[in-house]
Design an enzyme around this catalytic site. Structure first.
Site, PDB file in Angstrom:
ATOM      1  N   LYS A   1      30.202  58.397  38.576  1.00  0.00           N
ATOM      2  CA  LYS A   1      31.473  59.066  37.841  1.00  0.00           C
ATOM      3  C   LYS A   1      30.963  59.138  36.270  1.00  0.00           C
ATOM      4  CE  LYS A   1      33.733  54.540  36.927  1.00  0.00           C
ATOM      5  NZ  LYS A   1      34.605  53.749  37.601  1.00  0.00           N
TER       6      LYS A   1
ATOM      7  N   ARG B   1      43.934  44.992  36.833  1.00  0.00           N
ATOM      8  CA  ARG B   1      44.037  46.507  36.955  1.00  0.00           C
ATOM      9  C   ARG B   1      44.395  46.528  38.280  1.00  0.00           C
ATOM     10  NH1 ARG B   1      39.027  50.538  35.758  1.00  0.00           N
ATOM     11  NH2 ARG B   1      38.385  49.970  38.051  1.00  0.00           N
TER      12      ARG B   1
END
Ligand SMILES: *Cc1c(COP(=O)(O)O)cnc(C)c1O
Length: 369
Positions: free
Chosen positions: A37, A132
């Site tokens: 990514k 997260r």
């Protein structure tokens, strides 16, 4: 060669980074998901990953995985962000395996998989304190695992994973990673079989491989930054990794103006175009080079306190940048720069990410295998 600004990609240096990293993880029985990514799933780069014999190729964006699948990438594709409910069908279609942490999404993934007559593999994420993604409570996680195992025939629970260092800046210590192994054992007890993967984090977990302190059952890592740039662990954490090329990616920008100017603006200062009131040190007259690249190309100039792009020439310095210009101090340069010359930079991850997502930045590939 070609248009500027450009990122020059040395494909054989990237291949070497993957090979040298894989050699070391192989030796501890760990397989790699190569995370692409950060280079916006650049196809030429991903083909190098595809040829390297990795367990997975990974991205957080389903449209990137779709592009890779349609381009004929054969390594199984891993979706590393828990899907939006609006994209579960695409995730089942294009990803072979995904990280999951939300029961509602998992149920919709199951429905989509059944509709597509597929069995989709999932790795359930445990939050071991970074805060997260991931299920925080152990009993909630074992309960989710049991539901997936017993009631969701479209899904196959293949592993447990965790993420560290993204929000809480958590250090992947051996004891933290052992918590993940304990979680996996609790899940295995409930479902009555062994899991294929225990996924122990990202680039920041690689030092555990190198110093031989990785808990034995961790057998999967999702590695992005390390094999692309190799900067974070060496520069920020002080781990020497001489087996990595840190110059596989080179940002090149062109000088469009070169003049002697004062170091302090002449007249009254107001706010700059980013809403800041800058302060200027008087360093007298300077040789200043203006580059045709700016924050519209590489994102925010600052990474922490330092620029996100690092000039390879140690005698030159970035003064500032606006959207389309970067101002350099070249007063101390040994090289005699001219208008039209190219300045080369190393990159921090955030600059790499922005540069690869922008069509305004050319990509040039050298040393094809
Ligand atoms: C981006 C990402 C990675 C890769 O991180 P690096 O620090 O670049 O190695 C791994 N896991 C997840 C969940 C991610 O989102």
């Amino acid at each position: 060669m070609g248009m500027y600004p450009q990122v020059e990609v040395n494909l054989s240096k990237l291949a070497e980074n993957i090979k040298e990293t894989k050699k070391r993880t192989d030796a501890c029985g760990i397989v790699i998901a190569g995370v692409v990514k950060g280079v916006w799933a650049d196809l030429e780069i991903t083909r190098i990953y595809d040829a390297a014999g990795l367990a997975h190729i990974a991205s957080s964006r389903v449209e990137q995985l779709a592009k890779l699948k349609q381009a004929g990438v054969t390594t199984p594709l891993l979706m590393v962000r828990t899907p939006m409910t609006c994209e579960v069908e695409e995730v089942v279609r294009f990803a072979d395996i995904s990280l999951q942490s939300e029961m509602q999404v998992i149920a919709e993934m199951n429905t989509a998989a059944l509709e597509q007559h597929k069995v989709h593999d999932i790795i359930l994420m445990k939050d071991i304190g970074d805060l997260r993604e991931g299920i925080f409570q152990l009993d909630e996680l074992t309960c989710a695992a049991q539901t997936i195992e017993n009631d969701m025939p479209g899904l196959r629970l293949v592993g447990i994973g965790t993420n560290l260092g993204c929000y809480g800046a958590l250090d992947p210590t051996p004891s933290k990673l052992s918590e993940l192994v304990e979680t996996a054992k609790a899940v295995e007890e409930i479902i009555g079989r062994e899991l294929t993967y225990i996924s122990g984090g990202a680039t920041s977990s690689v030092p555990r491989v190198l110093d031989g302190t990785m808990p034995a059952r961790i057998n999967h890592l999702r590695i992005g930054e390390l094999m692309l740039l190799g900067r974070d662990q060496q520069v920020l954490r002080g781990y020497d990794m001489p087996f990595l090329n840190t110059d596989a990616l080179t940002l090149k920008a062109q000088i469009i103006e070169l003049k002697e100017k004062p170091s302090r603006p002449q007249g009254d200062s107001v706010l700059d175009s980013f809403g800041n009131r800058p302060v200027f040190e008087d360093k007298g007259m300077m040789k200043r080079a203006l580059l045709a690249i700016g924050q519209a190309d590489y994102g925010a100039l600052l990474y922490g306190d330092t620029p996100a792009i690092i000039p390879r020439d140690p005698d030159i310095e970035i003064i500032s940048a606006s959207s389309d210009h970067t101002i350099m101090d070249i007063t101390k340069a040994k090289r005699d720069y001219k208008v039209g010359d190219i300045i080369e930079f190393d990159l921090w991850y955030t600059a790499m990410l922005h540069l690869f997502s922008k069509e305004s930045v050319a990509k040039v590939y050298i040393n094809r295998l």
